[in-house]
Design an enzyme around this catalytic site. Structure first.
Site, PDB file in Angstrom:
ATOM      1  N   GLY A 225       0.802  -1.207   0.000  1.00 54.88           N
ATOM      2  CA  GLY A 225       0.000   0.000   0.000  1.00 54.88           C
ATOM      3  C   GLY A 225       0.837   1.260   0.000  1.00 54.88           C
ATOM      4  O   GLY A 225       2.001   1.259  -0.409  1.00 54.88           O
ATOM      5  N   ASP A 252       4.632   6.875 -10.387  1.00 56.48           N
ATOM      6  CA  ASP A 252       4.427   8.180 -11.001  1.00 56.48           C
ATOM      7  C   ASP A 252       2.934   8.483 -11.140  1.00 56.48           C
ATOM      8  O   ASP A 252       2.497   9.618 -10.914  1.00 56.48           O
ATOM      9  CB  ASP A 252       5.093   8.225 -12.371  1.00 56.48           C
ATOM     10  CG  ASP A 252       6.557   7.799 -12.306  1.00 56.48           C
ATOM     11  OD1 ASP A 252       7.226   8.153 -11.311  1.00 56.48           O
ATOM     12  OD2 ASP A 252       7.008   7.104 -13.227  1.00 56.48           O
TER      13      ASP A 252
END
Length: 315
Positions: A225, A252
């Site tokens: 996570g 990104d």
């Protein structure tokens, strides 16, 4: 308006293969070419979400011209800085079981004049940006302090800074107090000089980066996570992902989602998680559109599972 800075961009060629056999002639099942580099990927994800973005990139040779054309086709404004060397080309081989093999080129060596031109382009463009995302490793010719100078100039122009880099460049930039830094687990462990075995270890490492100057830390913990630690609180988030097709650019995409959602607090973390989870379900370095997102699969909490072991401990 999100301005991105990629000091070492690339053309990313991805080939999907049934399998990888050394010394053999292989036929790709599919292939694609994408504009690459961490900041470029952030711009691509921001544009895919329907927001305005501009990319500051050094451009050289026919590869640089193709990169500029591809960015324009993605709806990204190009703030190109001409350089003498050629823009690099990276190759990713994706096997049927999602195993990735990457070959990254070094890229051109920038001169002092080219490095200064990049800084000045960022300074001028920062005045109209809500966020400036500075991403990726530094090319040859740029010292580790280059990002620190960039952060200082962009701050003076009134912009908020998101920094995604590692090693000496991150260490040097922390003194200029970037508004958010985005390490992955390995980069976070490297920054504090010790391994991370649990979520609690990651929280304490992020808090150390706050003590050293970062105003917030958005840490990607891979399959475990993402973690947000900062003045707005500490939050942990994750999402269900049934099948991973490619994790290239997932971090990104996460940063793009975070910034597009305001870059502060639990809601921005949820957006980061949703974008990252969507990205790993797509081929190559393809960035998710709103149709690819599954917000219902995302969970976030301020009740941090400090003792939870990381499935991929960082060393």
């Amino acid at each position: 308006m999100i301005l991105t800075v990629t000091p070492n961009p690339s053309l990313d060629r991805t080939y999907e293969l049934p399998g990888l056999t050394r010394g053999a002639v292989l036929r790709a099942a599919a292939d694609r070419v994408d504009p690459g580099g961490k900041g470029v990927n952030v711009s691509r994800a921001v544009a895919a979400a329907g927001h305005r973005t501009a990319a500051v990139v050094p451009l050289g040779g026919p590869e640089g011209a193709l990169l500029a054309r591809l960015l324009g086709e993605h709806g990204i404004e190009v703030a190109g800085v001409p350089v003498a060397g050629s823009t690099r080309v990276n190759v990713t081989l994706v096997e049927a079981d999602a195993t990735l093999t990457k070959v990254n080129a070094a890229g051109p060596e920038l001169t002092a004049g080219e490095a200064e031109a990049l800084l000045e382009t960022v300074r001028v463009r920062s005045a109209s940006a809500d966020w400036v995302a500075c991403c990726g490793s530094l090319p040859r010719g740029l010292p580790p302090e280059w990002y620190a100078e960039l952060v200082a100039r962009a701050h003076r122009a009134g912009a908020r800074i998101a920094l995604d880099t590692s090693g000496p460049a991150l260490d040097a930039a922390l003194r200029e107090r970037p508004d958010v830094v985005k390490p992955n687990a390995e980069e976070l462990a490297e920054a504090v000089g010790r391994p991370l075995a649990t979520v609690g270890d990651a929280v304490r490492a992020a808090e150390e980066l706050l003590d050293r100057g970062a105003r917030a830390v958005l840490a990607s913990l891979g399959a475990d996570g993402q973690l947000l630690v900062g003045g707005s609180g500490t939050y942990f988030g994750g999402a269900r992902v049934v099948a991973v097709r490619s994790n290239v650019g997932a971090g990104d995409a996460s940063l793009a989602g975070f910034l597009a959602a305001g870059g502060v607090g639990e809601a921005a973390l949820a957006a980061a998680v949703a974008h990252g989870a969507a990205a790993v379900r797509l081929p190559g370095s393809q960035m998710p559109t709103p149709a690819d997102l599954d917000p219902a699969s995302v969970t976030t909490t301020a009740d941090i599972p400090l003792d939870r072991p990381l499935r991929e401990p960082a060393r």
